[in-house]
Design an enzyme around this catalytic site. Structure first.
Site, mmCIF file in Angstrom:
data_model
loop_
_atom_site.group_PDB
_atom_site.id
_atom_site.type_symbol
_atom_site.label_atom_id
_atom_site.label_comp_id
_atom_site.label_asym_id
_atom_site.label_seq_id
_atom_site.Cartn_x
_atom_site.Cartn_y
_atom_site.Cartn_z
ATOM 1 N N HIS A 1 0.828 -1.102 -0.130
ATOM 2 C CA HIS A 1 -0.142 -0.162 -0.164
ATOM 3 C C HIS A 1 0.813 1.062 -0.129
ATOM 4 O O HIS A 1 0.629 2.216 -0.911
ATOM 5 C CB HIS A 1 -0.953 -0.008 1.296
ATOM 6 C CG HIS A 1 -1.910 1.054 1.444
ATOM 7 N ND1 HIS A 1 -3.144 1.250 1.220
ATOM 8 C CD2 HIS A 1 -1.470 2.394 1.906
ATOM 9 C CE1 HIS A 1 -3.660 2.386 1.498
ATOM 10 N NE2 HIS A 1 -2.681 3.070 1.947
ATOM 11 N N GLU A 2 2.043 1.376 0.935
ATOM 12 C CA GLU A 2 2.843 2.655 1.008
ATOM 13 C C GLU A 2 3.402 2.624 -0.376
ATOM 14 O O GLU A 2 3.490 4.092 -0.600
ATOM 15 C CB GLU A 2 3.643 2.290 2.364
ATOM 16 C CG GLU A 2 2.601 2.222 3.642
ATOM 17 C CD GLU A 2 1.926 3.599 3.700
ATOM 18 O OE1 GLU A 2 2.166 4.528 3.155
ATOM 19 O OE2 GLU A 2 1.149 3.496 4.633
ATOM 20 N N HIS B 1 1.856 4.536 -2.876
ATOM 21 C CA HIS B 1 1.791 6.117 -2.797
ATOM 22 C C HIS B 1 3.120 6.658 -3.433
ATOM 23 O O HIS B 1 3.260 7.500 -3.973
ATOM 24 C CB HIS B 1 1.672 6.643 -1.147
ATOM 25 C CG HIS B 1 0.358 6.297 -0.528
ATOM 26 N ND1 HIS B 1 -0.786 6.702 -1.171
ATOM 27 C CD2 HIS B 1 -0.176 5.601 0.461
ATOM 28 C CE1 HIS B 1 -2.163 6.540 -0.513
ATOM 29 N NE2 HIS B 1 -1.522 5.751 0.357
#
Length: 310
Positions: free
Chosen positions: A224-225, A228
């Site tokens: 997920h990170e 980004h």
């Protein structure tokens, strides 16, 4: 712009702590791509978004990007891309910086399992599309610093300034211990020019595959990170309001997903919420996919902001 939050009491920690050492690996050269011209002026809303740090910590004082900021990110992306053709595949040199207080740390085996989880997730092996993004582990460092380990957010500048390796195309992944309400945080690619030393991703060591964080132990916090870091917003960005997350094939959702619901539909138009998407807040076991639109966006962001090594 948080990864996910958990109020679970964290009492189960890995007991076996390997010796403190500093494995070394030679950094490989990255493929250069055509330079992208810089914009002459910064849009005010985009400048505010770029100034808001940290970008992905779920806490009451952290603002989400508003629709105007997302639109301006997309407008700048289009201007920077111009006629530049995004790459069809991306291999990201990756340095992992393991932090320890002398007792607790992520074992090297868990680090390698995290890299494997990244390659599986971005390769579409859990579901969804193959994004064409791969991660190459170039090295693992180990640093004994109690303050950095226990509060990497509070010591972000010093920690990253000392440990960071490589240039704009190198992913630096820092692994320490965060609070109960934070699993990880990341920078965006369009922030690199204004703060290259802060570029990178931080995750809790207990979120790595086989870690101690119940429901968040498959390594998908890192997935997920890094989404980004590659330029993706949350699927629930701006709720039901346009432009949402700026990706056409991720249905809008009013609120982030909690837990692992069978189905969720919070916006009147656009279809059911993308609760299986890696850019939502679902439990790890419920996440499985990126969309084609997200894959395209990652490649566009790479070409616009990370396409030329510096």
């Amino acid at each position: 712009m948080a990864r996910r939050a958990t109020a679970v009491l964290l009492v189960c920690l890995l007991a076996a702590v390997p010796p403190i050492d500093h494995p070394a690996a030679a950094a490989a050269a990255s493929c250069e791509r055509p330079a992208v011209p810089r914009l002459k002026a910064e849009r005010p809303a985009l400048a505010r978004l770029k100034a808001e740090r940290p970008p992905d910590v779920r806490a009451p004082h952290v603002r989400e990007p508003d629709p105007r900021q997302v639109r301006e990110v997309l407008a700048e992306l289009g201007e920077r891309l111009g006629d530049t053709k995004p790459p069809t595949s991306i291999t990201i040199p990756t340095w992992v910086h393991v932090l320890t207080d002398g007792r607790r740390r992520a074992p090297d085996e868990a680090v390698r399992s995290q890299i494997a989880a990244l390659n599986s997730a971005y390769g579409g092996r859990f579901g969804g599309v193959d994004t064409g993004v791969r991660f190459r582990l170039d090295g693992i460092t180990l640093t004994r610093n109690t303050s950095w380990f226990g509060d990497p957010l509070g010591h972000e500048a010093a920690m990253k300034g000392h440990l960071r390796k490589g240039g704009v195309q190198t992913l630096n992944l820092y692994i320490g211990q965060l609070s109960e309400l934070v699993l990880g945080f990341s920078t965006y690619p369009f922030w690199y020019a204004s703060g290259p030393r802060l570029d990178g991703v931080v995750v809790d060591w207990r979120s790595l595959p086989g870690g101690a964080l119940r429901n968040f132990d498959l390594g998908f916090t890192g997935v997920h990170e890094i989404g980004h870091w590659l330029g993706l917003f949350h699927t629930f960005e701006n709720g039901c309001e346009e432009p949402g997350d700026g990706v056409d094939d991720t249905p809008p959702e009013a609120l982030p997903t909690e837990g692992c619901p069978g189905v969720k539909d919070t916006c009147p138009l656009g279809g059911a919420d993308p609760i299986r998407n890696f850019m939502d807040y679902s439990y790890d076991r419920c996440m499985k996919e990126f969309t084609q639109g997200q894959a395209v966006r990652m490649h566009e962001m790479w070409a616009a902001y990370r396409g030329t090594e510096t």
